[in-house]
Design an enzyme around this catalytic site. Structure first.
Site, PDB file in Angstrom:
ATOM      1  N   CYS A  67      -2.743  58.619  20.595  1.00 18.04           N
ATOM      2  CA  CYS A  67      -3.889  57.875  20.062  1.00 18.04           C
ATOM      3  C   CYS A  67      -3.407  56.956  18.952  1.00 18.04           C
ATOM      4  O   CYS A  67      -2.959  55.852  19.216  1.00 18.04           O
ATOM      5  CB  CYS A  67      -5.011  58.803  19.614  1.00 18.04           C
ATOM      6  SG  CYS A  67      -4.525  60.170  18.550  1.00 18.04           S
ATOM      7  N   SER A  68      -3.429  57.406  17.716  1.00 21.86           N
ATOM      8  CA  SER A  68      -3.011  56.526  16.621  1.00 21.86           C
ATOM      9  C   SER A  68      -2.629  57.339  15.393  1.00 21.86           C
ATOM     10  O   SER A  68      -2.933  56.948  14.278  1.00 21.86           O
ATOM     11  CB  SER A  68      -4.111  55.530  16.297  1.00 21.86           C
ATOM     12  OG  SER A  68      -5.337  56.223  16.132  1.00 21.86           O
ATOM     13  N   CYS A  69      -1.968  58.472  15.591  1.00 22.18           N
ATOM     14  CA  CYS A  69      -1.512  59.279  14.464  1.00 22.18           C
ATOM     15  C   CYS A  69      -0.568  58.433  13.619  1.00 22.18           C
ATOM     16  O   CYS A  69       0.268  57.696  14.145  1.00 22.18           O
ATOM     17  CB  CYS A  69      -0.788  60.532  14.966  1.00 22.18           C
ATOM     18  SG  CYS A  69      -1.856  61.603  15.954  1.00 22.18           S
TER      19      CYS A  69
ATOM     20  N   CYS B  11       2.426  56.217  18.115  1.00 19.63           N
ATOM     21  CA  CYS B  11       1.685  57.398  18.558  1.00 19.63           C
ATOM     22  C   CYS B  11       1.218  57.077  19.959  1.00 19.63           C
ATOM     23  O   CYS B  11       0.323  56.244  20.140  1.00 19.63           O
ATOM     24  CB  CYS B  11       0.489  57.709  17.664  1.00 19.63           C
ATOM     25  SG  CYS B  11      -0.555  59.016  18.354  1.00 19.63           S
TER      26      CYS B  11
END
Lengths: 117, 208
Positions: free
Chosen positions: B111-113, B108
């Site tokens: 961000c941090s999906c 991702c």
């Protein structure tokens, strides 16, 4: 994109891995999930805000990994709630100070509560 | 936990971010926007109940059951929900199948999906700036750091997760696993193999 792309990726850690290092990280995570479920914002709005906070930090040369990641998470939460008119800075500052004071004045072994004084 | 014991009469004041979170939680609870019990449930779910074992079951079933694999290809969200795993934000799941000629890897960049319902919360390295920035530019270099060396003929495809779409890599089924049941197969499926920064274990590696 940062120009320094040659940094090594940290070595993979064998699972299982605890998702949170400290309880406040778990609480911050849960608040964002909960508020998206109750409809205060969409998850897409959340990721956009959080992504912006991360990229601003990176541009400013500030850390974004590890504990810093969760601090940025909190910042994004504050920003999104402020944009919704649900968390004004003075109210948050006052509560933060009230909590700090509650810790300073609550004897050991007693649950820390707000407004006990 | 930080606990330095300097103050024996009163309690250590939490760190700045911890206080900010307490302030937010107090304010939002007062406004009726946050239910502390719901927060506890969410934390408990992601600390104890949801993890890569879910995804491993999906992969093992995909390896064993061609009809299930077909359903995953058509509508992964629904096929994964058949096993009881559903995304909280209603995100759309897509599988990326590794083959002899294609290796898939998920990142991702924003961000941090991450596909929480099947993998739990992302590991620290997945959220790191280094991984997020390098996975797209130099996927083979990243894979090498994870000890994965692919021949030049194998195409590496990098999938960028978003709030709406999350990817689950279906690693290749290891050789010599023909006789294994789904449960045994699931033991071969590592978290990293479902992100694409690893491959499934051989039965020998898994201690079988």
């Amino acid at each position: 994109m940062p120009s320094d792309t040659r940094r090594a990726v940290p070595a993979p850690v064998p699972m299982p891995e605890r998702p949170f290092e400290e309880p406040w990280q778990a609480q911050a995570f849960a608040m964002a999930v909960h508020l998206s479920e109750t409809g205060l914002f969409t998850w897409a709005e959340w990721t956009e805000t959080f992504g912006t906070v991360l990229s601003m930090a990176r541009t400013a040369g500030r850390p974004v990994d590890g504990a810093a990641y969760w601090e940025h998470w909190v910042t994004a939460l504050e920003m999104l709630l402020a944009a919704r008119g649900e968390a004004e800075k003075p109210a948050l500052e006052a509560l933060k100070e009230a909590w700090a004071e509650a810790y300073r004045t609550t004897p050991h072994g007693t649950p820390v509560r707000l407004g006990a004084s | 936990m930080p606990h330095d014991g300097h103050d024996h009469d009163h309690q250590a004041v939490p760190s700045d971010p911890a206080l900010r979170v307490k302030a937010l939680e107090t304010l939002l609870t007062e406004k009726g926007l946050v239910d502390p019990a719901a927060l506890d449930e969410i934390v408990d779910t992601y600390e104890h109940r949801v993890g890569p074992r879910n995804g491993a079951r999906v992969v093992a079933k995909a390896w064993s059951d061609p009809a299930y694999l077909e359903r995953l290809r058509t509508d992964a969200t629904a096929a994964i929900a058949e096993l009881g795993y559903e995304g909280r934000q209603g995100e759309h799941m897509v599988i990326a199948e590794n083959t002899d000629t294609v290796h898939n890897m998920v990142v991702c960049t924003l961000c941090s999906c991450y596909p929480w319902s099947v993998l739990g919360l992302p590991p620290v390295w997945y959220k790191s700036d280094a991984y997020r920035s390098r996975a797209v530019i130099d996927p083979r270099g990243v894979l090498a750091d994870f000890g994965i060396r692919l021949s030049d003929e194998i195409e590496v495809r990098v999938w960028d997760s978003t709030a709406e779409t999350r990817y689950l890599v279906i690693p290749q089924r290891p050789a010599g696993t023909e006789g294994l049941a789904e449960d045994q197969l699931a033991d071969l499926v590592t978290r990293d193999s479902m992100i694409g920064t690893g491959v499934a274990l051989s039965p020998a590696e898994a201690g079988r």
